[in-house]
Write a protein that holds these residues in place. Structure first.
Motif, PDB file in Angstrom:
ATOM      1  N   HIS A 201     -22.316  69.504  14.012  1.00 43.44           N
ATOM      2  CA  HIS A 201     -23.335  70.420  14.537  1.00 43.44           C
ATOM      3  C   HIS A 201     -22.694  71.700  15.062  1.00 43.44           C
ATOM      4  N   GLN A 202     -21.635  71.554  15.869  1.00 44.30           N
ATOM      5  CA  GLN A 202     -20.980  72.753  16.396  1.00 44.30           C
ATOM      6  C   GLN A 202     -20.352  73.564  15.276  1.00 44.30           C
ATOM      7  N   LEU A 203     -19.762  72.876  14.286  1.00 53.42           N
ATOM      8  CA  LEU A 203     -19.140  73.592  13.166  1.00 53.42           C
ATOM      9  C   LEU A 203     -20.163  74.449  12.435  1.00 53.42           C
ATOM     10  N   VAL A 204     -21.325  73.884  12.145  1.00 51.86           N
ATOM     11  CA  VAL A 204     -22.368  74.643  11.446  1.00 51.86           C
ATOM     12  C   VAL A 204     -22.795  75.846  12.270  1.00 51.86           C
ATOM     13  N   GLU A 205     -22.983  75.653  13.569  1.00 49.41           N
ATOM     14  CA  GLU A 205     -23.392  76.769  14.430  1.00 49.41           C
ATOM     15  C   GLU A 205     -22.352  77.884  14.422  1.00 49.41           C
ATOM     16  N   LEU A 206     -21.082  77.506  14.490  1.00 46.74           N
ATOM     17  CA  LEU A 206     -20.012  78.501  14.530  1.00 46.74           C
ATOM     18  C   LEU A 206     -19.932  79.283  13.229  1.00 46.74           C
ATOM     19  N   LEU A 207     -20.009  78.567  12.126  1.00 54.95           N
ATOM     20  CA  LEU A 207     -19.933  79.248  10.826  1.00 54.95           C
ATOM     21  C   LEU A 207     -21.169  80.099  10.572  1.00 54.95           C
ATOM     22  N   ALA A 208     -22.328  79.602  10.986  1.00 58.53           N
ATOM     23  CA  ALA A 208     -23.556  80.383  10.841  1.00 58.53           C
ATOM     24  C   ALA A 208     -23.501  81.652  11.684  1.00 58.53           C
ATOM     25  N   GLY A 209     -22.706  81.598  12.750  1.00 56.29           N
ATOM     26  CA  GLY A 209     -22.546  82.772  13.603  1.00 56.29           C
ATOM     27  C   GLY A 209     -21.535  83.767  13.078  1.00 56.29           C
ATOM     28  N   GLY A 210     -20.935  83.452  11.934  1.00 53.81           N
ATOM     29  CA  GLY A 210     -20.037  84.399  11.287  1.00 53.81           C
ATOM     30  C   GLY A 210     -18.560  84.138  11.462  1.00 53.81           C
ATOM     31  N   LEU A 211     -18.189  83.044  12.121  1.00 52.91           N
ATOM     32  CA  LEU A 211     -16.769  82.763  12.291  1.00 52.91           C
ATOM     33  C   LEU A 211     -16.155  82.226  11.008  1.00 52.91           C
ATOM     34  N   SER A 212     -14.868  82.492  10.825  1.00 52.43           N
ATOM     35  CA  SER A 212     -14.130  81.880   9.729  1.00 52.43           C
ATOM     36  C   SER A 212     -13.882  80.409  10.062  1.00 52.43           C
ATOM     37  N   VAL A 213     -13.472  79.642   9.058  1.00 54.47           N
ATOM     38  CA  VAL A 213     -13.174  78.236   9.304  1.00 54.47           C
ATOM     39  C   VAL A 213     -12.012  78.110  10.293  1.00 54.47           C
TER      40      VAL A 213
ATOM     41  N   VAL B 151     -13.508  72.992   5.634  1.00 54.79           N
ATOM     42  CA  VAL B 151     -14.117  73.761   4.544  1.00 54.79           C
ATOM     43  C   VAL B 151     -15.040  72.869   3.732  1.00 54.79           C
ATOM     44  N   ALA B 152     -14.560  71.683   3.386  1.00 55.01           N
ATOM     45  CA  ALA B 152     -15.374  70.753   2.592  1.00 55.01           C
ATOM     46  C   ALA B 152     -16.617  70.335   3.360  1.00 55.01           C
ATOM     47  N   THR B 153     -16.467  70.085   4.669  1.00 55.20           N
ATOM     48  CA  THR B 153     -17.623  69.716   5.483  1.00 55.20           C
ATOM     49  C   THR B 153     -18.622  70.858   5.548  1.00 55.20           C
ATOM     50  N   ALA B 154     -18.133  72.073   5.714  1.00 55.97           N
ATOM     51  CA  ALA B 154     -19.020  73.231   5.766  1.00 55.97           C
ATOM     52  C   ALA B 154     -19.779  73.404   4.454  1.00 55.97           C
ATOM     53  N   ASP B 155     -19.082  73.245   3.334  1.00 55.33           N
ATOM     54  CA  ASP B 155     -19.751  73.370   2.040  1.00 55.33           C
ATOM     55  C   ASP B 155     -20.813  72.291   1.861  1.00 55.33           C
ATOM     56  N   ARG B 156     -20.498  71.074   2.347  1.00 59.67           N
ATOM     57  CA  ARG B 156     -21.464  69.973   2.216  1.00 59.67           C
ATOM     58  C   ARG B 156     -22.704  70.222   3.069  1.00 59.67           C
TER      59      ARG B 156
ATOM     60  N   MET C 139     -23.700  73.217   4.513  1.00 65.71           N
ATOM     61  CA  MET C 139     -24.329  74.536   4.444  1.00 65.71           C
ATOM     62  C   MET C 139     -24.455  75.063   3.023  1.00 65.71           C
ATOM     63  N   GLY C 140     -23.711  74.443   2.103  1.00 68.36           N
ATOM     64  CA  GLY C 140     -23.704  74.965   0.743  1.00 68.36           C
ATOM     65  C   GLY C 140     -22.821  76.185   0.659  1.00 68.36           C
ATOM     66  N   GLY C 141     -22.535  76.625  -0.552  1.00 63.05           N
ATOM     67  CA  GLY C 141     -21.727  77.820  -0.727  1.00 63.05           C
ATOM     68  C   GLY C 141     -20.268  77.488  -0.904  1.00 63.05           C
ATOM     69  N   ASP C 142     -19.489  78.522  -1.160  1.00 64.32           N
ATOM     70  CA  ASP C 142     -18.065  78.389  -1.410  1.00 64.32           C
ATOM     71  C   ASP C 142     -17.291  79.063  -0.304  1.00 64.32           C
ATOM     72  N   ARG C 143     -16.557  78.257   0.511  1.00 66.33           N
ATOM     73  CA  ARG C 143     -15.828  78.824   1.646  1.00 66.33           C
ATOM     74  C   ARG C 143     -14.342  78.827   1.397  1.00 66.33           C
TER      75      ARG C 143
END
Length: 367
Positions: A60-72, A356-361, A363-367
């Motif tokens: 949950h925190q990872l998705v919020e951080l990435l959605a906020g524009g942070l890099s992995v 990165v793999a978790t974020a792609d799973r 949120m979708g997309g290529d990180r």
């Protein structure tokens, strides 16, 4: 009261926990460890790699951080420092009650900087400035390149945990860096703290491998002795360096000793007692950071008695005998330092790839 309380009150050794999990912060397990006598926390990239990839607690925190524009990479540090902040809160009462002796939580700089003095220094400063808590230790590898960073951070009045120490000669250099840093520090020395983390069990693993390759009866009889002996001799060096006129002048300014910390204290060889690297290295002004399984073993059947300086001559004789049969302890230390740095880098890079793999799973997309 537990045997961990006895370890500190009767023998001057602080038991720390070498692990940190977010669920322990949320379910009170970390607080329960403190109640049982744990007085500090250490972490490293391998610990975070294991905890962040073993469940979905960070999703949950990872998705919020990435959605906020942070890099992995930046998101990783947010996840880590969230856990560190929670642990700092739990240990803060220990820090206050001990007048700043214990209650520390350690976090390591980016392990890819282990051979980069300026990069390490910048990273350590950034963590200290961001967290800005009196019970934080930033971990800097005790590589040759790390020595100037250790001295500079100490001179700036920042508290450091020097990690990945495997040799007596490098340990002496680390103490020198700490003393020089204190001498250059213009602030309140009573607010500066430090530990030097000597890795124990890995030394036996490598020395035993070499003794078995030599294969003589004399060599084989020395298996399982080098790591404890080296720790005991390191304690002698500690006592020598933190005494005499030079130290008296610093002590008069409020300076604290840089305590030796025994790390990597779970036994890797099942033939050895599971509390070997605790029972044989107990003494005043030391720290032993233990994985939770080793802490449980010591609570169950450990022996709290002063042992680290029981017979210094025997410890030195063991090292002499190990060298005498053909094991180069400096070469052992060099190999273990390289392997330790590489292991932490692999854990760090594997964890970033996993995020990165978790974020792609998620949120979708290529990180």
């Amino acid at each position: 009261m537990t045997v961990l309380h006895d370890l500190y009150r009767e023998h001057g050794q602080s038991p720390w926990l070498d692990n940190l999990r977010r669920e322990w912060l949320e379910n009170g397990e970390l607080a329960r460890w403190v109640e049982r006598g744990v007085r500090g926390i250490t972490s490293n990239p391998s610990i975070f790699q294991k905890t962040m990839t073993s469940g979905c607690e960070y999703d949950h925190q990872l998705v919020e951080l990435l959605a906020g524009g942070l890099s992995v990479n930046d998101a990783y540090w947010e996840l880590v420092l969230t856990d560190i902040g929670g642990a700092l809160d739990v240990l803060a009462p220990v820090h206050e009650a001990s007048d700043g002796v214990d209650g520390f939580v350690s976090v390591e700089v980016d392990p890819t900087l282990a051979r980069d003095t300026e990069g390490t220094l910048a990273a350590a400063r950034a963590i200290h400035q961001r967290v800005n808590r009196p019970n934080l230790y930033v971990k800097i590898p005790g590589t040759a390149e790390g020595l100037p960073a250790i001295q500079a951070m100490t001179a700036e009045g920042r508290s450091i945990n020097v990690t990945l120490l495997f040799s007596l000669s490098r340990y002496a250099e680390v103490i020198e860096a700490y003393l020089c840093g204190l001498e250059a520090c213009e602030g309140d020395l009573s607010r500066v703290s430090g530990v030097a983390s000597f890795f124990i069990s890995r030394t036996d693993t490598e020395v035993d491998r070499r003794l078995e390759a030599i294969g003589t009866p004399e060599a084989l009889a020395l298996r399982g002795q080098a790591a404890v002996a080296q720790g005991q001799v390191a304690y002698q060096i500690f006592r020598q360096k933190f005494s005499g006129p030079r130290w008296a002048a610093l002590s008069a300014r409020g300076a604290r000793v840089q305590r030796p910390l025994w790390a990597s204290t779970s036994t890797k060889n099942p033939a050895y007692p599971d509390t070997l690297y605790v029972d044989r290295l107990i003494g005043p002004d030391t720290v032993n950071t233990l994985p939770d399984a080793t802490l449980e073993a010591f609570l169950d059947h450990g022996t709290p008695a002063r042992t680290v300086d029981a017979d210094p001559d025997i410890a030195r004789a063991v090292l002499d005998r190990v060298s005498g049969v053909g094991v180069d302890l400096e070469a052992v230390a060099g190999r273990l330092e390289n392997e330790g740095v590489s292991a932490f880098v692999r854990s760090f890079e594997d964890l970033l790839a996993s995020l990165v793999a978790t974020a792609d799973r998620l949120m979708g997309g290529d990180r």
